[in-house]
Design an enzyme around this catalytic site. Structure first.
Site, PDB file in Angstrom:
ATOM      1  N   HIS A 131       0.914  -1.145   0.120  1.00 53.73           N
ATOM      2  CA  HIS A 131       0.074   0.052   0.055  1.00 53.73           C
ATOM      3  C   HIS A 131       0.939   1.229   0.138  1.00 53.73           C
ATOM      4  O   HIS A 131       1.591   1.328   0.952  1.00 53.73           O
ATOM      5  CB  HIS A 131      -0.994  -0.097   1.300  1.00 53.73           C
ATOM      6  CG  HIS A 131      -1.744  -1.122   1.468  1.00 53.73           C
ATOM      7  ND1 HIS A 131      -1.951  -1.692   2.954  1.00 53.73           N
ATOM      8  CD2 HIS A 131      -2.213  -2.100   0.545  1.00 53.73           C
ATOM      9  CE1 HIS A 131      -2.774  -2.791   2.624  1.00 53.73           C
ATOM     10  NE2 HIS A 131      -2.856  -3.041   1.202  1.00 53.73           N
ATOM     11  N   GLN A 132       0.831   2.137  -0.946  1.00 55.32           N
ATOM     12  CA  GLN A 132       1.634   3.404  -0.962  1.00 55.32           C
ATOM     13  C   GLN A 132       0.615   4.429  -1.179  1.00 55.32           C
ATOM     14  O   GLN A 132      -0.284   4.249  -2.073  1.00 55.32           O
ATOM     15  CB  GLN A 132       2.485   3.182  -2.284  1.00 55.32           C
ATOM     16  CG  GLN A 132       3.415   1.991  -2.222  1.00 55.32           C
ATOM     17  CD  GLN A 132       2.898   0.700  -2.939  1.00 55.32           C
ATOM     18  OE1 GLN A 132       2.307   0.832  -3.855  1.00 55.32           O
ATOM     19  NE2 GLN A 132       3.175  -0.649  -2.375  1.00 55.32           N
TER      20      GLN A 132
END
Length: 740
Positions: free
Chosen positions: A674-675
């Site tokens: 998750h960025q």
């Protein structure tokens, strides 16, 4: 027109003699092969092994094409500093003097020439040398180089397939994808739902591309003299994932002519193979080999039509209320506090078919649920964008069952049904900006569109898209570099990058002693979650389950010895992994494509430690006979007959240190899927990259509509948050255009 499947390529076998294609010299390759052999050496079969296990014991990573594929990946995808470091070390190991400097007395013999280069050292001593590299506090560059090679070596060894889609190790370790092949047979004659709006560069030529785009309703002008293909539309969206897919649907349904640029390719359920190696290569950024510059963080991000939604683990968790409150109160973003955003979440969940229950859980989620229940801990079902009967454990390679509802089967279908066009294999290079005379719209510059290029060598056109509005939805790793390379100067662009750092715990549940059913790769990937709370009931971390094919499992699992690693892999199918995810307060930056810098905050380390300890307790509570972490020294403990004091002492020894470049003997590699936050929205130019409407502070008509908008990390799987935010932003864009 139905296209021939271009994805289900069953891998390829390489001839060992083809040494001139990977970029390394013969001397470097000799050293690389010797290291690969030390990582996975040929060993004598165990007396009670079956035929497949015997073959596995005798096999070596220096055999077949493994070293050459490792070299290819290094040359193609490693960051330049890592490649230079590895090549220097490989070259040194090919010389006697270099080997003496790097390996010490273990390379010395009592016969001429008295000093061996690395490949001439016995296998037993080579293993000792590698162990020494890993344990030494001050040999961090060598440690990093070895880690790169180890990860790629075991990745290739366990994920590569032959022309029949098979790997000779899989039967030994209990891995089988044939069931997925049977489930997908019903999709062979189904229509590709995006075909009416799809232009795929891989099937086009220089002459056919302009015609194909024109036939989709776009205004196209060719300039042969300057080799520019000019495309005119109302809105261009860069990226087709959770942000771009939603934005394209909202804009197209409002009557705008929309063009979506996607650098990846388009696949449907019938195209997917569930084969780890080929799937990662086609569907993930950098083939799934991306890492932070210092090697401390392994990073997974989607790169295909549908983006992350095509390869994520289905978790569809709404934005926590405490996060919305923080964004509304601390960051003064009114969009997140009130009916607008809540209604958007409702609409998003309905459109992608979110369900709250699961009719049957796989081994890993059974273990999480059983462990929590035995310890009296709360465990919740995870909502998913699929039916409650969805039992696919391979959705991270694209859902062959066609059950998971990514943007490629939902929002993008809505978009093309309203006239949107999707051009694949086309990468945005820079925004076209000009000075904004009179500062109309209150910005110094105005965005006129985007310049892009085809990633297919046979198409030579430079693509210039002229659009009323330009929307970057390339994701938190690619939107900032695109904005910076276009000349935008806001200091917040690329900063405030949050990664939801992940650490893993594992537990071994042999069939003979556990009542849990199935294998670790079977069943829904995430169907249950446990929240790790602080004393004041605040969430410190969440514990979920990951998808780990044999290649990913081997890449992340610590290497201590060749025999120990093979013993671990033979337990693969019944080894359960839990991940602990935190809402990171610390942050990193990404200013240039492929170069992520990130460091853990001290509070983040403590929260990760708390989550990791809880994950281990749950594994023990579920009945694991052995548990451990991914700490580099192979940290583990046998559970049967172990006293409470021993368990407590083991849990107290858990700590979170830096990755391979930290000056410590023991370290742990983190992961991220998750960025977010790298172009965060805000109320002032001083504290954010874009305004409350997602518009650049510097360039009018340039919007961001992806995970990079989020003001902070959220601490849970972000798909619903990204899509809901994109929906609100896209609605605001259409409203502002309507008012002009």
């Amino acid at each position: 027109m139905k296209r021939e499947s271009h994805f289900v390529l069953r891998g390829r076998r390489r001839d060992q003699s083809s040494k001139d294609t990977n970029g390394l010299s013969s001397a470097e390759m000799e050293s690389l092969e010797s290291i690969c052999e030390a990582v996975l050496p040929p060993l004598s079969p165990q007396s009670d092994s079956d035929e497949h296990v015997d073959i596995f014991w005798q096999s070596s990573a220096s055999q077949s094409s493994v070293p050459h594929q490792v070299a290819e990946i290094l040359v193609k995808r490693a960051i330049i500093e890592a490649l230079i470091l590895i090549r220097v070390i490989l070259w040194m190991l090919a010389t006697r003097l270099g080997t003496l400097l790097l390996c010490g007395s273990l390379c010395i013999t009592d016969t001429w020439p008295f000093i061996n280069n690395f490949s001439n050292i016995s296998l037993e001593k080579r293993e000792k040398i590698v162990q020494k590299w890993l344990q030494h506090r001050f040999l961090t560059p060598i440690r990093l180089a070895f880690l790169y090679i180890k990860v790629l070596c075991v990745w290739v060894f366990f994920s590569q397939v032959d022309e029949n889609g098979e790997n000779p190790t899989w039967k030994a370790i209990g891995y089988d994808v044939s069931a997925e092949e049977k489930k997908a047979s019903s999709f062979e004659n189904k229509e590709r739902p995006l075909d009416k709006g799809m232009v795929e560069a891989m099937y086009e030529t220089n002459s056919s591309l302009p015609l194909s785009l024109s036939q989709k309703g776009l205004k196209v002008v060719t300039d042969a003299k300057s080799n520019v293909l000019r495309i005119k539309c109302d809105a261009v969206v860069i990226g087709s994932g959770c942000g771009g897919g939603v934005a394209a649907a909202v804009l197209a349904s409002s009557g705008l002519k929309v063009l979506v640029l996607e650098k990846g390719n388009y696949f449907t359920a019938m195209d997917y193979s569930s084969l780890e190696g080929p799937s990662m290569d086609e569907l993930y950024e950098s083939g799934g080999t991306m890492a932070s510059v210092d090697g401390n963080m392994a990073i997974l991000a989607g790169s295909t039509v549908g983006g992350g939604s095509a390869i994520n683990w289905s978790a569809s968790i709404r934005t926590p209320e405490y996060v919305l409150k923080e964004w509304a109160e601390k960051h003064k973003l009114s969009m997140f506090w009130g009916s607008e955003y809540v209604s958007a979440m409702d609409l998003v969940c309905e459109r992608i078919g979110v369900t709250d229950k699961c009719s049957m859980e796989g081994l890993q989620n059974q273990a999480l649920r059983k462990g929590c229940e035995n310890l009296g801990l709360q465990v919740d079902y995870v909502p998913r964008n699929s039916s409650k009967h969805h039992h696919c454990g391979f959705c991270n390679y694209g859902c062959r069952q066609g059950d998971k509802q990514g943007t490629q089967t939902t929002w993008l279908v809505d978009a093309v049904n309203h006239g949107a066009v999707i051009l694949t294999g086309c990468k945005a290079e820079r925004f076209v900006l000009q000075n904004n005379e009179g500062r109309k719209y209150g910005r110094k510059k105005k965005c006129l569109g985007v310049m892009a290029k085809s990633l297919r060598n046979h198409i030579k056109w430079r693509v210039q898209v002229e659009a009323t509005v330009t929307i970057s939805a390339a994701g938190a790793l690619l939107t900032p570099p695109l904005m910076i390379s276009s000349g935008l100067k806001n200091k917040n662009i690329g900063k405030n990058l949050h990664l939801h750092p992940v650490l893993m715990a594992w537990g071994y549940f042999p069939d003979s002693v556990s009542d849990l059913q199935g294998k670790c790769y079977e069943g829904g990937i995430i169907t249950s979650v446990h929240k790790v709370l602080s004393g004041d009931s605040k969430v410190r971390a969440i514990v979920e389950t990951p998808a780990l094919g044999p290649g990913a499992f081997a890449s992340l699992f610590p290497w201590v010895s060749g025999q120990g690693f093979k013993e671990t892999m033979l337990k693969y199918s019944r080894t359960v992994h839990f991940i602990t995810i935190i809402k990171d307060k610390g942050s990193g930056e990404v200013k240039k494509e492929g170069r992520v810098r990130y460091h853990l905050d001290e509070d983040d380390k403590e929260n990760l430690k708390a989550g990791l300890k809880q994950a281990l307790r749950i594994l023990i509570g579920a009945g694991a006979i052995e548990v451990g972490t991914h700490q580099s020294n192979g940290q583990r403990i046998k559970c049967g007959g172990t006293s409470e004091n021993d368990v407590k002492e083991f849990l107290d020894s858990i700590y979170v240190a830096g990755g391979p470049l930290s000056l410590q003997e023991k370290w742990t590699l983190c992961s991220s899927a998750h960025q977010m936050g790298s172009c965060r929205m805000g109320v002032s130019e001083e504290g954010s990259a874009v305004d409350e409407k997602g518009q650049s502070w510097e360039a009018a008509r340039l919007f961001v509509c992806d995970a990079s908008l989020l003001p902070t990390a959220i601490g849970v799987n972000p798909m619903i948050t990204i899509q809901s935010t994109a929906y609100c932003i896209a609605k605001r864009i259409t409203e502002s255009l309507r008012m002009e």
